[in-house]
Design a protein around this motif. Structure first.
Motif, PDB file in Angstrom:
ATOM      1  N   PHE A   1      14.529  -7.418   9.539  1.00  0.00           N
ATOM      2  CA  PHE A   1      14.068  -6.042   9.396  1.00  0.00           C
ATOM      3  C   PHE A   1      13.304  -6.230   8.173  1.00  0.00           C
ATOM      4  O   PHE A   1      13.519  -6.440   7.587  1.00  0.00           O
ATOM      5  N   ARG A   2      11.616  -5.564   8.153  1.00  0.00           N
ATOM      6  CA  ARG A   2      11.259  -5.598   6.856  1.00  0.00           C
ATOM      7  C   ARG A   2      10.740  -4.150   6.440  1.00  0.00           C
ATOM      8  O   ARG A   2       9.909  -3.737   7.461  1.00  0.00           O
ATOM      9  N   ILE A   3       9.820  -3.924   5.137  1.00  0.00           N
ATOM     10  CA  ILE A   3       9.388  -2.521   5.147  1.00  0.00           C
ATOM     11  C   ILE A   3       7.555  -3.072   4.448  1.00  0.00           C
ATOM     12  O   ILE A   3       7.169  -4.152   3.858  1.00  0.00           O
ATOM     13  N   VAL A   4       6.753  -2.732   5.617  1.00  0.00           N
ATOM     14  CA  VAL A   4       5.794  -3.216   5.426  1.00  0.00           C
ATOM     15  C   VAL A   4       4.292  -1.889   4.772  1.00  0.00           C
ATOM     16  O   VAL A   4       4.497  -1.680   5.679  1.00  0.00           O
ATOM     17  N   ALA A   5       3.748  -2.278   3.587  1.00  0.00           N
ATOM     18  CA  ALA A   5       3.135  -0.738   3.628  1.00  0.00           C
ATOM     19  C   ALA A   5       1.186  -2.200   3.709  1.00  0.00           C
ATOM     20  O   ALA A   5       1.041  -3.075   3.788  1.00  0.00           O
ATOM     21  N   VAL A   6       0.958  -1.293   4.469  1.00  0.00           N
ATOM     22  CA  VAL A   6      -0.739  -1.400   4.729  1.00  0.00           C
ATOM     23  C   VAL A   6      -1.318  -0.288   4.248  1.00  0.00           C
ATOM     24  O   VAL A   6      -1.277   0.793   4.243  1.00  0.00           O
ATOM     25  N   ALA A   7      -3.037  -0.484   4.559  1.00  0.00           N
ATOM     26  CA  ALA A   7      -4.086   0.644   4.123  1.00  0.00           C
ATOM     27  C   ALA A   7      -3.320   1.557   5.603  1.00  0.00           C
ATOM     28  O   ALA A   7      -3.611   1.907   6.646  1.00  0.00           O
ATOM     29  N   LYS A   8      -3.652   2.694   4.654  1.00  0.00           N
ATOM     30  CA  LYS A   8      -3.536   4.389   6.201  1.00  0.00           C
ATOM     31  C   LYS A   8      -4.675   3.738   7.140  1.00  0.00           C
ATOM     32  O   LYS A   8      -5.692   3.359   6.703  1.00  0.00           O
ATOM     33  N   GLY A   9      -3.895   4.129   8.393  1.00  0.00           N
ATOM     34  CA  GLY A   9      -4.766   4.317   9.807  1.00  0.00           C
ATOM     35  C   GLY A   9      -5.785   3.064   9.664  1.00  0.00           C
ATOM     36  O   GLY A   9      -6.062   2.538  10.543  1.00  0.00           O
ATOM     37  N   ALA A  10      -4.940   1.675   9.376  1.00  0.00           N
ATOM     38  CA  ALA A  10      -5.696   0.173   9.608  1.00  0.00           C
ATOM     39  C   ALA A  10      -4.696  -0.337  11.008  1.00  0.00           C
ATOM     40  O   ALA A  10      -3.316   0.333  11.653  1.00  0.00           O
ATOM     41  N   GLU A  11      -5.360  -0.405  11.772  1.00  0.00           N
ATOM     42  CA  GLU A  11      -5.505  -1.228  13.184  1.00  0.00           C
ATOM     43  C   GLU A  11      -4.006  -2.064  13.101  1.00  0.00           C
ATOM     44  O   GLU A  11      -4.084  -3.052  12.938  1.00  0.00           O
ATOM     45  N   GLN A  12      -3.004  -1.850  14.129  1.00  0.00           N
ATOM     46  CA  GLN A  12      -2.118  -2.537  13.632  1.00  0.00           C
ATOM     47  C   GLN A  12      -1.622  -2.543  15.601  1.00  0.00           C
ATOM     48  O   GLN A  12       0.169  -1.413  15.539  1.00  0.00           O
ATOM     49  N   LYS A  13      -2.273  -2.580  16.306  1.00  0.00           N
ATOM     50  CA  LYS A  13      -1.865  -2.176  17.380  1.00  0.00           C
ATOM     51  C   LYS A  13      -0.652  -2.715  18.154  1.00  0.00           C
ATOM     52  O   LYS A  13       0.007  -2.552  18.735  1.00  0.00           O
ATOM     53  N   ASP A  14       0.271  -3.729  17.251  1.00  0.00           N
ATOM     54  CA  ASP A  14       1.688  -3.836  17.896  1.00  0.00           C
ATOM     55  C   ASP A  14       2.702  -2.678  17.517  1.00  0.00           C
ATOM     56  O   ASP A  14       3.477  -3.024  17.622  1.00  0.00           O
ATOM     57  N   TYR A  15       2.323  -2.350  16.486  1.00  0.00           N
ATOM     58  CA  TYR A  15       2.901  -1.330  15.534  1.00  0.00           C
ATOM     59  C   TYR A  15       2.875   0.231  16.284  1.00  0.00           C
ATOM     60  O   TYR A  15       2.055   1.175  16.256  1.00  0.00           O
ATOM     61  N   ASN A  16       3.173   0.746  17.631  1.00  0.00           N
ATOM     62  CA  ASN A  16       2.858   1.453  18.957  1.00  0.00           C
ATOM     63  C   ASN A  16       3.890   2.248  18.374  1.00  0.00           C
ATOM     64  O   ASN A  16       2.990   3.392  19.901  1.00  0.00           O
ATOM     65  N   LYS A  17       4.613   2.208  18.372  1.00  0.00           N
ATOM     66  CA  LYS A  17       5.821   3.938  17.892  1.00  0.00           C
ATOM     67  C   LYS A  17       5.615   3.957  17.326  1.00  0.00           C
ATOM     68  O   LYS A  17       5.348   3.920  15.401  1.00  0.00           O
ATOM     69  N   ALA A  18       6.443   5.684  16.640  1.00  0.00           N
ATOM     70  CA  ALA A  18       6.797   6.403  15.149  1.00  0.00           C
ATOM     71  C   ALA A  18       7.917   6.244  15.384  1.00  0.00           C
ATOM     72  O   ALA A  18       8.417   6.836  16.010  1.00  0.00           O
ATOM     73  N   LEU A  19       8.605   6.466  13.872  1.00  0.00           N
ATOM     74  CA  LEU A  19       9.349   6.400  13.459  1.00  0.00           C
ATOM     75  C   LEU A  19      10.159   7.673  12.771  1.00  0.00           C
ATOM     76  O   LEU A  19       9.229   7.145  11.302  1.00  0.00           O
ATOM     77  N   GLU A  20      10.375   8.828  12.435  1.00  0.00           N
ATOM     78  CA  GLU A  20      10.764   9.504  11.236  1.00  0.00           C
ATOM     79  C   GLU A  20      12.124   8.995  11.122  1.00  0.00           C
ATOM     80  O   GLU A  20      12.891   8.906  11.152  1.00  0.00           O
TER      81      GLU A  20
END
Length: 119
Positions: A46-65
């Motif tokens: 696992f790694r943490i990746v910062a992307v631009a707010k709202g960037a389309e990343q269709k593979d990342y389809n779930k949210a973890l609180e």
């Protein structure tokens, strides 16, 4: 599922906690344009990746609180996660470590990458 980011780990992530960025908890398995692996692998990293707010990343389809905000992740990577996880700083090597309440250490050295200018 929930991720508790302990205070020392929060300090390491502080520069990425920006209103202009989204955080991904990426299971780097070769899937998607952000992968460092390039091909499918059996490694569970696992790694943490910062992307631009709202960037389309269709593979990342779930949210973890978490206690620092929401991380997006690849839904199928849940099989490698625990319901309760912690992101800590390893006192020996000062690296981020992802640990599960049942599985123990999920990734011993979690890297952080800022792709917000490109992804």
């Amino acid at each position: 599922m929930y991720l508790n980011v302990e205070p020392e780990a929060q300090a390491k992530l502080q520069q990425y906690l920006d209103a202009d960025k989204d955080l991904l908890l990426d299971f780097d398995d070769g899937v998607g344009p952000l992968s460092n692996v390039g091909t499918c692998t059996l490694a569970s990293v696992f790694r943490i990746v910062a992307v631009a707010k709202g960037a389309e990343q269709k593979d990342y389809n779930k949210a973890l609180e978490s206690n620092i905000g929401t991380f997006r992740y690849k839904g199928y990577s849940e099989m490698y996660m625990d319901n309760q996880m912690r992101l800590i700083v390893n006192p020996t090597n000062k690296m981020l470590s992802l640990r599960g309440s049942n599985s123990g250490e999920l990734t011993g050295m979690v890297t952080v990458e800022d792709l917000s200018a490109t992804a």
